[in-house]
Enzyme design. Structure first.
Site, short mmCIF file in Angstrom:
data_model
loop_
_atom_site.label_atom_id
_atom_site.label_comp_id
_atom_site.label_asym_id
_atom_site.label_seq_id
_atom_site.Cartn_x
_atom_site.Cartn_y
_atom_site.Cartn_z
N GLU A 181 0.84 -1.22 0.00
CA GLU A 181 0.00 0.00 0.00
C GLU A 181 0.87 1.27 0.00
OE1 GLU A 181 -3.30 0.10 -0.36
OE2 GLU A 181 -3.64 -2.05 -0.20
C1 LIG Z 1 2.81 -10.04 0.01
C2 LIG Z 1 2.65 -8.94 -0.96
C3 LIG Z 1 1.39 -8.60 -1.41
C4 LIG Z 1 1.21 -7.56 -2.33
N1 LIG Z 1 -0.03 -7.26 -2.77
C5 LIG Z 1 -0.20 -6.32 -3.72
C6 LIG Z 1 -1.49 -6.06 -4.26
O1 LIG Z 1 -2.48 -6.68 -3.87
N2 LIG Z 1 -1.61 -5.10 -5.21
C7 LIG Z 1 -0.52 -4.40 -5.67
O2 LIG Z 1 -0.67 -3.52 -6.52
N3 LIG Z 1 0.70 -4.61 -5.15
C8 LIG Z 1 0.90 -5.56 -4.20
N4 LIG Z 1 2.16 -5.80 -3.72
C9 LIG Z 1 3.28 -5.01 -4.22
C10 LIG Z 1 3.69 -3.92 -3.23
O3 LIG Z 1 2.72 -2.90 -3.22
C11 LIG Z 1 5.09 -3.40 -3.59
O4 LIG Z 1 6.01 -4.43 -3.31
C12 LIG Z 1 5.43 -2.13 -2.83
O5 LIG Z 1 4.63 -1.06 -3.24
C13 LIG Z 1 6.89 -1.71 -2.98
O6 LIG Z 1 7.27 -1.64 -4.32
P1 LIG Z 1 8.55 -2.44 -4.81
O7 LIG Z 1 8.48 -3.84 -4.29
O8 LIG Z 1 8.63 -2.27 -6.28
O9 LIG Z 1 9.74 -1.77 -4.07
P2 LIG Z 1 10.74 -0.55 -4.62
O10 LIG Z 1 9.88 0.48 -5.24
O11 LIG Z 1 11.77 -1.23 -5.47
O12 LIG Z 1 11.33 -0.08 -3.28
C14 LIG Z 1 12.50 -0.64 -2.66
C15 LIG Z 1 12.96 0.28 -1.55
O13 LIG Z 1 13.33 1.57 -2.08
C16 LIG Z 1 12.54 2.58 -1.50
N5 LIG Z 1 12.19 3.57 -2.53
C17 LIG Z 1 11.66 3.35 -3.75
N6 LIG Z 1 11.43 4.50 -4.39
C18 LIG Z 1 11.84 5.48 -3.56
C19 LIG Z 1 11.86 6.91 -3.64
N7 LIG Z 1 11.38 7.58 -4.69
N8 LIG Z 1 12.34 7.59 -2.61
C20 LIG Z 1 12.81 6.97 -1.51
N9 LIG Z 1 12.80 5.63 -1.36
C21 LIG Z 1 12.33 4.89 -2.37
C22 LIG Z 1 11.30 1.89 -0.97
O14 LIG Z 1 10.70 2.62 0.10
C23 LIG Z 1 11.88 0.57 -0.52
O15 LIG Z 1 12.43 0.69 0.77
C24 LIG Z 1 2.35 -6.84 -2.80
C25 LIG Z 1 3.63 -7.17 -2.33
C26 LIG Z 1 3.79 -8.20 -1.42
C27 LIG Z 1 5.17 -8.54 -0.95
#
Ligand SMILES: Cc1cc2nc3c(=O)[nH]c(=O)nc-3n(C[C@H](O)[C@H](O)[C@H](O)COP(=O)(O)OP(=O)(O)OC[C@H]3O[C@@H](n4cnc5c(N)ncnc54)[C@H](O)[C@@H]3O)c2cc1C
Length: 378
Positions: A181
């Site tokens: 989220e």
């Molecule tokens: C169990 C599970 C269920 C999920 N369910 C859903 C779902 O139902 N629907 C859905 O849409 N998604 C879902 N997700 C996806 C989830 O929303 C994303 O994993 C999450 O939003 C983080 O994105 P990412 O994994 O691409 O991380 P990244 O964007 O790669 O982030 C990695 C790290 O870098 C930091 N970071 C990234 N960008 C920035 C920035 N601009 N400034 C500072 N820090 C930054 C982040 O805070 C984090 O610490 C799910 C994930 C899991 C693990």
């Protein structure tokens, strides 16, 4: 790692044709609906976290009352009592934050005519009005659950690390809440966003207000005492709002439009806003309880609010100092820090001095622990 009851799988959509009648709103505008749904998702995530918090407290309290070490139930040890007191305080504050936000959204949605053709657009606008509060709920709720789950494992000792004990699952399940989220980092960047945008567009007279505030704070007389219940906490909450304005204005002045790239400053401002919303929510609720239930029955609510407000105020002071020191220097910084010190100088380090004397000068944590023990069996 956790939430094994929920199936998480990759879903690949390749060359998918979507029937035109399945279009979400208008062409090119579907993301607006999707983003708005995230707001409600963030709020509901906090509500789910509160459920986890309550379960972890119930399990930990039960365990602490059963487990005997050194000839005593471990709940009788002050360090375990302190943990339970702090876990309960987080639960009370988080619940207050959630009730307050639910009430605000409910009131905003209540005026909508659901039979009208633009009911959807009106609902979306109403929800978007509280996007910041939804992000605050998400961050505060997920971090409260992490804290409570972690302390819950600690109270269980070695058994907390063993899968036969439910607290182990709660600890693992809790971890995802800071990630999905919108990660807590992304939500922290969103929280002061509106304020910063409005200030930069000149829609908020932030800088003029901050100058007047600085003069007002410098005139405060330190060492003020408070007699009435929650009077000091009401004062501290008002002071915290002034501190936030001071820190916000300093950041806007220093970085201008580039503030949007200054993530550390934005996150510090977000943390001040989160603590402010949390302390004020608890305060408003405790005052209501005090008025409707009286001192005796509202004693725990009042003790938890006091304990939380004083802790949060200390954090706000530290965050403001960090923001001001990064944004300013020289004489101007010295004046800002002197104003900040004055805002906190009325804080008595716990209860108001008069009240602390009445209670033998005990610190809030101690008082809270006593209340918790009195209300636990044995
Ligand atoms: C169990 C599970 C269920 C999920 N369910 C859903 C779902 O139902 N629907 C859905 O849409 N998604 C879902 N997700 C996806 C989830 O929303 C994303 O994993 C999450 O939003 C983080 O994105 P990412 O994994 O691409 O991380 P990244 O964007 O790669 O982030 C990695 C790290 O870098 C930091 N970071 C990234 N960008 C920035 C920035 N601009 N400034 C500072 N820090 C930054 C982040 O805070 C984090 O610490 C799910 C994930 C899991 C693990």
């Amino acid at each position: 790692m956790g939430i094994k009851g929920s199936s998480t799988r990759p879903l690949v959509l390749e060359d998918v044709k979507v029937p035109v009648e399945n279009l979400l709103w208008e062409v090119g505008k579907g993301h607006l609906i999707a983003f708005n749904i995230l707001n409600i998702g963030r709020f509901k995530l906090a509500v789910g976290c509160l459920g986890g918090v309550k379960e972890a407290i119930a399990l930990s309290a039960k365990y602490a009352n059963e487990r005997v070490q050194f000839g005593k139930r471990i709940s009788a040890f002050p360090l375990v009592g302190k943990k339970l007191a702090e876990m309960n305080t987080r639960a009370y504050v988080l619940e207050s934050v959630i009730y307050r936000t639910a009430g605000l959204i409910d009131a905003e949605l209540s005026g909508i005519d659901h039979a009208s053709p633009d009911a959807g657009v009106q609902s979306a606008k109403a929800i978007a009005e509280y996007a910041i509060e939804c992000s605050i709920n998400k961050v505060f709720g997920s971090e409260a659950l992490d804290f409570v789950a972690d302390e819950g494992v600690q109270i269980h000792g070695g058994y907390g690390y063993i899968q036969e004990y439910k607290i182990e699952r709660i600890y693992r399940d809790s971890r995802i809440n800071r990630i999905f989220e919108g990660t807590n980092e992304i939500n922290r960047l969103l929280i002061p966003g509106t304020l910063v945008k409005r200030a930069l567009k000149g829609q908020l007279p932030l800088l003029q207000k901050a100058q007047a505030l600085q003069a007002e704070l410098l005139q405060l007389v330190p060492g003020r005492t408070f007699e009435g219940t929650l009077e000091e906490e009401t004062h501290l909450t008002a002071m915290a709002k002034k501190i936030f304005l001071m820190a916000g204005a300093a950041a806007v002045q220093r970085y201008g439009p580039k503030l949007e790239e200054e993530q550390e400053a934005l996150a510090a401002l977000a943390d001040i806003m989160i603590q402010l919303y949390a302390m004020e929510s608890a305060l408003l609720r405790a005052k209501k309880q005090l008025a409707s239930q009286g001192e005796e029955r509202a004693a725990l609510a009042v003790a938890m609010t006091r304990s939380y407000v004083h802790d949060a105020f200390g954090q706000i002071e530290a965050l403001a100092k960090e923001t001001l020191s990064a944004a300013d220097s020289g004489d101007s910084l010295r004046t800002q820090l002197a104003a900040l010190k004055k805002a906190g100088a009325t804080q008595s380090g716990g209860y108001g001095r008069a009240q602390a004397a009445d209670r033998g000068g005990r610190r809030p944590g101690g008082r809270l622990r006593l209340l918790v023990h009195r209300q636990t069996p044995d």
